[in-house]
Scaffold this motif. Structure first.
Motif, short mmCIF file in Angstrom:
data_model
loop_
_atom_site.label_atom_id
_atom_site.label_comp_id
_atom_site.label_asym_id
_atom_site.label_seq_id
_atom_site.Cartn_x
_atom_site.Cartn_y
_atom_site.Cartn_z
N ILE A 1 -9.40 56.74 28.92
CA ILE A 1 -8.30 57.38 28.26
C ILE A 1 -8.05 56.71 26.72
O ILE A 1 -8.41 55.62 26.42
N LEU B 1 -4.26 65.90 21.23
CA LEU B 1 -3.39 65.28 20.39
C LEU B 1 -3.39 65.54 18.88
O LEU B 1 -2.91 65.15 18.24
N ASP C 1 -5.07 56.99 23.44
CA ASP C 1 -3.69 57.51 23.10
C ASP C 1 -3.67 57.65 21.68
O ASP C 1 -4.85 57.69 20.96
N SER C 2 -2.61 58.24 21.19
CA SER C 2 -2.54 58.60 19.61
C SER C 2 -2.98 57.38 18.73
O SER C 2 -3.51 57.38 17.92
N ASP D 1 -2.22 47.78 21.15
CA ASP D 1 -2.04 48.05 19.98
C ASP D 1 -2.61 46.55 19.04
O ASP D 1 -3.12 46.78 18.01
N THR E 1 -8.62 64.90 25.03
CA THR E 1 -7.52 64.25 24.80
C THR E 1 -7.24 64.21 23.34
O THR E 1 -6.29 64.54 22.69
#
Length: 136
Positions: free
Chosen positions: A54, A93, A56-57, A23, A89
């Motif tokens: 990969i 999402l 993520d959101s 992040d 993905t």
């Protein structure tokens, strides 16, 4: 914390993400990229995510936010090198990546930015001709 390198090629900034995006790294990239767009006056940003296995959101939202920031600063964003698993993905999402064009590789991404700029100049020239005609 690792920083993502931002390279200038003509009037395009190339961002090659080769590290796992924490992040904090993503937030730092947003800030660094905005500063470089202003400092260089570039009109295109290509984000190469070939090395990302990969997402993520948060990373998906970060890409959308970068595109929005770039657009406000007069630069188009193209994401290149997306792997099929990453695309799947993002769709799962529910992240549509509004405002971001995609291309299979950096070369095609550069072509998209160049074509977009050419279209903008054509539209600009057309508007200017219309004003000249109207005032003549």
């Amino acid at each position: 914390m690792e920083r993502v390198p931002i390279l200038k090629i003509g009037d395009i900034l190339l961002v090659s993400i080769q590290v796992d995006m924490s992040d904090q790294t993503a937030i730092q990239l947003q800030e660094d990229l905005a500063e470089r767009i202003v400092a260089t006056g570039c009109h295109g940003v290509i984000i190469d995510i070939t090395a990302l296995d990969i997402v993520d959101s948060f990373v998906g939202r970060m890409l959308s936010t970068i595109a929005s920031i770039s657009k406000v600063l007069d630069a188009e964003t193209v994401v290149v090198g997306m792997r099929p698993a990453v695309a799947i993905t993002l769709v799962e999402l529910g992240l549509s990546l509004n405002g971001i064009r995609t291309a299979l590789n950096v070369e095609r991404g550069m072509e998209l930015v160049a074509a977009s700029r050419a279209d903008e100049w054509d539209a600009f020239d057309g508007d200017e001709d219309a004003e000249t005609t109207a005032t003549s």
